[in-house]
Design an enzyme around this catalytic site. Structure first.
Site, PDB file in Angstrom:
ATOM      1  N   LEU A  64       0.822  -1.212   0.000  1.00 13.69           N
ATOM      2  CA  LEU A  64       0.000   0.000   0.000  1.00 13.69           C
ATOM      3  C   LEU A  64       0.859   1.268   0.000  1.00 13.69           C
ATOM      4  CD1 LEU A  64      -2.421  -1.487   2.638  1.00 13.69           C
ATOM      5  CD2 LEU A  64      -3.038  -0.930   0.272  1.00 13.69           C
ATOM      6  N   PRO A  65       0.247   2.424  -0.349  1.00 12.64           N
ATOM      7  CA  PRO A  65       1.050   3.637  -0.505  1.00 12.64           C
ATOM      8  C   PRO A  65       1.766   4.104   0.768  1.00 12.64           C
ATOM      9  CG  PRO A  65      -1.080   3.893  -1.581  1.00 12.64           C
ATOM     10  CD  PRO A  65      -1.139   2.607  -0.810  1.00 12.64           C
ATOM     11  N   THR A  93       6.219   0.480   2.240  1.00 11.20           N
ATOM     12  CA  THR A  93       7.227   1.238   2.994  1.00 11.20           C
ATOM     13  C   THR A  93       6.476   2.224   3.874  1.00 11.20           C
ATOM     14  OG1 THR A  93       8.791   1.082   1.157  1.00 11.20           O
ATOM     15  CG2 THR A  93       9.231   2.758   2.830  1.00 11.20           C
ATOM     16  N   LYS A 168      15.110  -0.412   5.671  1.00 12.51           N
ATOM     17  CA  LYS A 168      14.741   0.200   4.390  1.00 12.51           C
ATOM     18  C   LYS A 168      15.013   1.717   4.396  1.00 12.51           C
ATOM     19  CE  LYS A 168      12.196   1.211   0.692  1.00 12.51           C
ATOM     20  NZ  LYS A 168      12.428   0.835  -0.665  1.00 12.51           N
ATOM     21  N   LYS A 243       9.672  10.503  -0.242  1.00 14.72           N
ATOM     22  CA  LYS A 243       8.813   9.826   0.741  1.00 14.72           C
ATOM     23  C   LYS A 243       9.680   9.130   1.807  1.00 14.72           C
ATOM     24  CE  LYS A 243       6.045   5.796   1.486  1.00 14.72           C
ATOM     25  NZ  LYS A 243       5.452   4.572   1.019  1.00 14.72           N
TER      26      LYS A 243
HETATM   27  P1  NAD Z   1       1.057   2.416  -6.154  1.00 16.69           P
HETATM   28  O1  NAD Z   1       0.446   3.708  -5.776  1.00 16.69           O
HETATM   29  O2  NAD Z   1       1.353   2.117  -7.583  1.00 16.69           O
HETATM   30  O3  NAD Z   1       0.144   1.200  -5.601  1.00 16.69           O
HETATM   31  C1  NAD Z   1      -0.569   1.226  -4.400  1.00 16.69           C
HETATM   32  C2  NAD Z   1      -1.889   0.519  -4.651  1.00 16.69           C
HETATM   33  O4  NAD Z   1      -2.604   0.452  -3.403  1.00 16.69           O
HETATM   34  C3  NAD Z   1      -2.787   1.258  -5.639  1.00 16.69           C
HETATM   35  O5  NAD Z   1      -3.201   0.368  -6.652  1.00 16.69           O
HETATM   36  C4  NAD Z   1      -3.971   1.735  -4.781  1.00 16.69           C
HETATM   37  O6  NAD Z   1      -5.200   1.754  -5.475  1.00 16.69           O
HETATM   38  C5  NAD Z   1      -3.974   0.675  -3.698  1.00 16.69           C
HETATM   39  N1  NAD Z   1      -4.661   1.091  -2.479  1.00 16.69           N
HETATM   40  C6  NAD Z   1      -4.598   2.273  -1.829  1.00 16.69           C
HETATM   41  N2  NAD Z   1      -5.370   2.250  -0.726  1.00 16.69           N
HETATM   42  C7  NAD Z   1      -5.944   1.007  -0.676  1.00 16.69           C
HETATM   43  C8  NAD Z   1      -6.846   0.388   0.220  1.00 16.69           C
HETATM   44  N3  NAD Z   1      -7.303   1.023   1.282  1.00 16.69           N
HETATM   45  N4  NAD Z   1      -7.216  -0.873  -0.053  1.00 16.69           N
HETATM   46  C9  NAD Z   1      -6.741  -1.533  -1.144  1.00 16.69           C
HETATM   47  N5  NAD Z   1      -5.889  -0.984  -2.033  1.00 16.69           N
HETATM   48  C10 NAD Z   1      -5.479   0.290  -1.797  1.00 16.69           C
HETATM   49  O7  NAD Z   1       2.384   2.294  -5.262  1.00 16.69           O
HETATM   50  P2  NAD Z   1       3.643   1.321  -5.539  1.00 16.69           P
HETATM   51  O8  NAD Z   1       4.646   2.028  -6.374  1.00 16.69           O
HETATM   52  O9  NAD Z   1       3.126  -0.013  -5.917  1.00 16.69           O
HETATM   53  O10 NAD Z   1       4.266   1.278  -4.067  1.00 16.69           O
HETATM   54  C11 NAD Z   1       3.668   0.502  -3.035  1.00 16.69           C
HETATM   55  C12 NAD Z   1       4.580   0.571  -1.820  1.00 16.69           C
HETATM   56  O11 NAD Z   1       5.878   0.057  -2.162  1.00 16.69           O
HETATM   57  C13 NAD Z   1       4.786   1.983  -1.287  1.00 16.69           C
HETATM   58  O12 NAD Z   1       4.792   1.940   0.116  1.00 16.69           O
HETATM   59  C14 NAD Z   1       6.159   2.361  -1.846  1.00 16.69           C
HETATM   60  O13 NAD Z   1       6.834   3.310  -1.041  1.00 16.69           O
HETATM   61  C15 NAD Z   1       6.864   1.024  -1.845  1.00 16.69           C
HETATM   62  N6  NAD Z   1       7.949   0.902  -2.830  1.00 16.69           N
HETATM   63  C16 NAD Z   1       7.769   1.313  -4.116  1.00 16.69           C
HETATM   64  C17 NAD Z   1       8.796   1.168  -5.032  1.00 16.69           C
HETATM   65  C18 NAD Z   1       8.633   1.597  -6.481  1.00 16.69           C
HETATM   66  O14 NAD Z   1       9.632   1.622  -7.215  1.00 16.69           O
HETATM   67  N7  NAD Z   1       7.411   1.913  -6.939  1.00 16.69           N
HETATM   68  C19 NAD Z   1      10.015   0.607  -4.640  1.00 16.69           C
HETATM   69  C20 NAD Z   1      10.147   0.149  -3.325  1.00 16.69           C
HETATM   70  C21 NAD Z   1       9.113   0.312  -2.426  1.00 16.69           C
END
Ligand code: NAD
Length: 292
Positions: A64-65, A93, A168, A243
């Site tokens: 999740l975000p 994260t 992390k 972030k």
């Molecule tokens: P993203 O925004 O693409 O995906 C998050 C998903 O969660 C979305 O599809 C959103 O609709 C869903 N969501 C939000 N609230 C929700 C709820 N209450 N119930 C169900 N679904 C819900 O984000 P991401 O890039 O996939 O990142 C996810 C996590 O991973 C974050 O914490 C980010 O910091 C971490 N992260 C991301 C990366 C990267 O390169 N994108 C790398 C390492 C870590």
């Protein structure tokens, strides 16, 4: 295993696909219908809420975000619906404090919960080569390992609840500081008349060497495959780095621990993002020094 997967975005989508590929049965939930459809087309079952996604499964994974999303998904759904004993894995994260709070609530209700944030980005999520930094009890880490191995290559136990998040955000703080230092040194050497490639080759065989200089150099043209040589597209975004820097500086503030360079890095990335660069790779921070 039957696994509930909540949050099917840039990271969660490909991670869930890798679990399906490895033969697990999935129930999935996201608020974005398109994200859900991509998984149901591959055979996953659609759950209509986070709580329903956690019903009758062996394990729940969330991606999740940020912290408020994790708190609300667990305390407002998963912890009321899952069967006691279910393994709960949060790979988002978030701040270590929230991770520990939610794990505490989960334990009080008879669940086994670990925090398992990742590094490796969307490329690692697609390829199934993520690094998982895991906080929680060793026995729960051992149970989770076979699931995490379907999505990652390097699975490390970092200690008790919240320590995955600690690993992390502290690692990413070091990376941000190191990247800014490399950007500063590279741009100054060029300004003072040196060829950037020659300077990088010297730094990379001298004491200035680091991952940002020898693998991910921010100066355009120094490394053919680095984001700097393709207009800072792809890679790890400025806003994602911002972030993590905000999480780490807040954690440091709560712990009354000085992070002078981490705080400066957070401010520099905040300014860089505010200047409209949030979607670029984080090595674009060199634009603060090099305008052309
Ligand atoms: P993203 O925004 O693409 O995906 C998050 C998903 O969660 C979305 O599809 C959103 O609709 C869903 N969501 C939000 N609230 C929700 C709820 N209450 N119930 C169900 N679904 C819900 O984000 P991401 O890039 O996939 O990142 C996810 C996590 O991973 C974050 O914490 C980010 O910091 C971490 N992260 C991301 C990366 C990267 O390169 N994108 C790398 C390492 C870590």
């Amino acid at each position: 295993m039957k696994i509930g997967f909540i949050g099917l975005g840039h990271m969660g989508g490909p991670m869930a696909r890798n679990l399906l590929k490895r033969g697990h049965t999935l129930k999935v939930f996201d608020m974005v219908p398109d994200a859900v459809k991509k998984l149901t087309d591959l055979g996953a079952e659609h759950a209509t809420s986070a709580g329903k996604c956690a019903e009758g499964v062996d394990a729940v994974i969330s991606m999740l975000p940020s912290s408020p999303h994790v708190r609300s998904v667990y305390t407002g759904g998963v912890l009321d619906s899952a069967t006691a004993g279910t393994l709960l894995i949060d790979s988002s994260t978030i701040d270590p404090h929230t991770a520990r709070d939610v794990a505490f609530d989960a334990k009080a209700k008879g669940f086994h919960m670990i925090d398992a944030p990742v590094s490796g980005g969307t490329g690692g999520a697609e390829a199934g080569t993520l690094t998982f930094m895991v906080g929680g009890e060793l026995a729960d880490f051992e149970k989770a390992k076979s699931i995490l191995e379907c999505m990652g290559k390097n699975i490390v136990h970092c200690g008790g609840a919240g320590n995955g998040q600690v690993a992390k955000i502290c690692n990413n703080m070091m990376l941000a500081i190191e990247m800014i230092a490399t950007a500063e040194g590279m741009s100054l050497a060029a300004k003072l008349g040196m060829d950037a490639k020659v300077f990088a080759s010297i730094a990379n065989t001298s004491s200035g060497r680091c991952w940002s200089s020898d693998t991910y150099n921010p100066y355009p043209g120094v490394l053919e495959n680095a984001p700097a040589s393709r207009g800072y597209t792809g890679g790890f975004g400025v806003d994602l780095m911002l972030k993590d820097l905000t999480l780490v500086t807040e954690a440091a503030k709560a712990a009354k621990h000085p992070v002078m360079l981490g705080a400066a890095a957070q401010q520099l990335y905040q300014m860089h993002s505010g200047n409209g660069n949030g979607g670029l790779d984080f090595s674009s921070i060199i634009k603060l020094y090099k305008k052309d």
